[in-house]
Structures are given as C-alpha cells and as structure tokens.
Design an enzyme around this catalytic site. Structure first.
Site, PDB file in Angstrom:
ATOM      1  CB  THR A  31     -22.458 -23.549 -84.049  1.00  0.00           C
ATOM      2  OG1 THR A  31     -22.827 -24.254 -82.915  1.00  0.00           O
ATOM      3  CG2 THR A  31     -23.623 -22.360 -84.125  1.00  0.00           C
ATOM      4  CE  LYS A  32     -20.562 -27.416 -80.478  1.00  0.00           C
ATOM      5  NZ  LYS A  32     -21.343 -26.130 -80.441  1.00  0.00           N
ATOM      6  CG  PHE A  33     -16.838 -31.110 -87.743  1.00  0.00           C
ATOM      7  CD1 PHE A  33     -16.345 -30.579 -88.819  1.00  0.00           C
ATOM      8  CD2 PHE A  33     -16.676 -32.644 -87.534  1.00  0.00           C
ATOM      9  CE1 PHE A  33     -15.475 -31.225 -89.694  1.00  0.00           C
ATOM     10  CE2 PHE A  33     -15.986 -33.188 -88.498  1.00  0.00           C
ATOM     11  CZ  PHE A  33     -15.255 -32.685 -89.488  1.00  0.00           C
TER      12      PHE A  33
END
Length: 368
Positions: free
Chosen positions: A173-175
């Site tokens: 889910t991270k950048f």
C-alpha cells in the site's frame, strides 16, 4: 507499480542466477535507497515492522525498557516494540501535524525511558530539531518510523537521515512498494553493521555469531519490485501533487472541512490525501461522511481510528499503557479521513468524491 517488463527482467535475472534472497538486487536496492535518504547506509529488511524491532535492538533498547511513541499512528508502531517486550509509552499529538508533541515527550521521560520513536504521520516530518535536542539532553536514542515519508524533506534534507536511524516501509500500500518490505537508513556505519548482524541471526560479516538476532532478510523478488517502483517515484509524486491540488480546489470554502497540507516549502510525496472534518462546524460527523462515501463505492479510511492507546491490548492492560487521556490524538482520530489518490485516480473521480463530500456537508451545515 512501474514497468512490468522491467520487473520481469529483474525476476528472470534472479532466477537465472539462482540467488533468491539477500543478493545483488537487494544490494542495489539498498544503494539506491541510501541515495534517496541522503545517508551512507541502508539495511533492507523483510518488512518495516521487523525493521523497527531491529533498529530498536541496535539502539540498545531491550525488553522491559520504555520508549516514547505517538498515540496517533498505525498500531504497528507500538505493536512492533511491544512484541519484543519493549513498553510503548503513548504521547499526545501536535494537532496541527499529527506528530509527537515535543513538550509532551519531555514530560514523559522517566527512569525506565530508553528511547524516543517519532512517526512522520501522513509524510509530514516530525519536529526534528526539537526532538533531537530533547534526545541529546537526556542521552536517549532517537528513532523514526518513516513508513509514510520516503521522498519527503525537512528543511531541505531528505527524511531518512535524522536520529540514530529511520525505518521505511515498502508494503504493497505504500508510495514505494516491494510487495512487502522495509529498510533501515542511517548515517552511522556502526549502527548499520549492528542492524545487518541482527537481521541475520546475529552473524557478523566474517561468519561469527556474535549476538542474538532474527531472520529479517529481504528476498530478491521483493528487491526487484522495490527497484521497479523506485523508478517511477518522482512520476507518482507529481501525480499525487496534482491530485492534492484538485482536492483543495474541489473542497475549498466548505464549512468545517479542510484538506490537511504538508510542511510549507518542503518536498512531499502526498501519499495520503487526508481531510479533516470538524463536526461542530460542518454539522456532520466524519463517520457519516465515511459511510456516505462507502455507499457510493468510494473507499475512504479513518486513519487512525481509534488511537493506539484506545485499542487492545493497550486499552485494558495498565502494564502496557498507564490509562490517561490524550485529548489531541483522540480528537484527530475522530476528525481525519483519507480519500482516494494515486495513479488510479483522475480529475473526474476526484470531482465526484468532492461532490459527495460537499453534498453531505451542505445538507447538514448549520445556518449562520
């Protein structure tokens, strides 16, 4: 996600080499991450939760010791430490930033305090200067959970080079994502070497087992994804910035609603698009807007609700958390709502989301 062709090429290379974990792709990923963080050392790990544990151990924090952490953060920050017997002492938030309130940090330092761990909530950098001063005066290691903050800056310097170490997250889910993964970044060569040993059962570079440790190594497939994701980091940052501006324009002037900004003059990844809803001014609670969005198939998230100290096991276990009110963290947990952003969201989708929020609030805003 970056180029599938580049990802496949990297995965094929790993399979051809028959080197599937902690190999050349991991080394390359570490080198590039160190450059992004503006530091000399990076230690890739299998996930950021274990990364926080390894960093705490490398800083000399042990079971039974206390470490000051924010109450307004994802529960993983506290849970990672609690899992290895370190006692998280929850600190109230600076309501403007959502981060640790330095004055509260200093007031919480006691005889069992062995460290401070800040979180750059939603990528907004902590008050680095104030926290560094407090840590230095009390002789405490300062660590940062930088899960939200890769690519962000503080006074022009990349987040990643502050305190004893910072820990990035590369969860899906991270950048920047590596399917699942994390990294410890630091300016301290000795600290980095301790982390390398701890992530590999305490084994030194020469093969000697010098201490206890765990298995926190990153595999080559994760590094392949991480490298591929890093290649489009700047592009995604530009997309997120445009999305942020679109939301600001779409919600401008709406009573009781504001789009939370980033640190003025700093580079920001805008990974999270967060609005704050003041129920007394808007006439509607955040949860009602959250439900209305869900009814229209818009996924929003109540980050971080409830606050860490209000969930189990901390809520009902005084050995883990001495019960006391943390009013600013609790207020934020009732007001903030994360809205869709990223490369899958375009102007038309943003306008539709803003329209739903506007209709919710306009229907309930008290007459003035």
């Amino acid at each position: 996600m970056g180029s599938r062709a580049r990802l496949t090429e990297r995965l094929d290379g790993a399979l051809d080499r028959l080197y599937l974990t902690n190999g050349p792709l991991v080394r390359e990923f570490e080198e590039k991450l160190a450059e992004v963080a503006g530091v000399g050392h990076c230690v890739a790990v299998c996930n950021a939760t274990v990364g926080l544990q390894v960093a705490a151990r490398a800083a000399g924090i042990r079971g039974g010791d206390e470490i000051i952490v924010p109450a307004f953060t994802w529960v993983a920050t506290a849970a990672a430490l609690d899992w290895i017997g370190i006692v998280p002492v929850f600190c109230d938030a600076d309501e403007r930033t959502g981060n640790l309130d330095p004055s509260e940090v200093e007031a919480l330092i006691g005889p069992r305090t062995r460290g401070i761990m800040g979180v750059h909530v939603f990528g907004y950098p902590c008050a680095m200067d104030e926290l560094t001063d407090i840590a230095d005066r009390h002789g405490l290691p300062l660590l940062f959970d930088a899960a939200h903050a890769i690519g962000c800056t503080y006074k022009g310097r990349p987040v990643g080079g502050f305190g004893a170490a910072e820990v990035y997250s590369f969860h899906a889910t991270k950048f920047v994502n590596s399917f699942e993964g994390g990294a410890i970044v630091t300016r301290d060569a000795e600290f980095a070497e301790r982390c390398r040993e701890l992530r590999n059962f305490g084994i030194t570079a020469s093969g000697e087992i010098r201490s206890g440790g765990t298995n926190a190594k990153m595999n080559e497939a994760a590094a392949a994804m991480g490298l591929t994701s890093l290649e489009v980091m700047d592009e995604l940052m530009d997309i997120n910035t445009l999305n942020h501006r679109r939301y600001e324009k779409g919600l401008e002037g709406l009573t009781g609603v504001r789009v939370r900004g980033q640190a003025e003059g700093e580079r920001a990844n805008h990974q999270y698009l967060v609005i704050e809803i003041d129920a007394s001014a808007a006439g509607i609670h955040r949860d009602e807007v959250h439900a209305a969005l869900g009814a229209q198939n818009v996924l929003s998230r109540r980050y971080f609700h409830p606050s860490c100290h209000q969930v189990e096991p901390y809520r009902s276990d005084p050995a883990r958390h001495a019960p006391r009110p943390l009013p600013r963290a609790e207020a934020l947990a009732e007001r903030v709502l994360a809205l869709p952003t990223g490369s899958a969201v375009g102007p038309s989708e943003i306008d539709k989301v803003c329209d739903i929020v506007r209709r919710c609030v306009s229907a309930r805003t008290p007459a003035r």
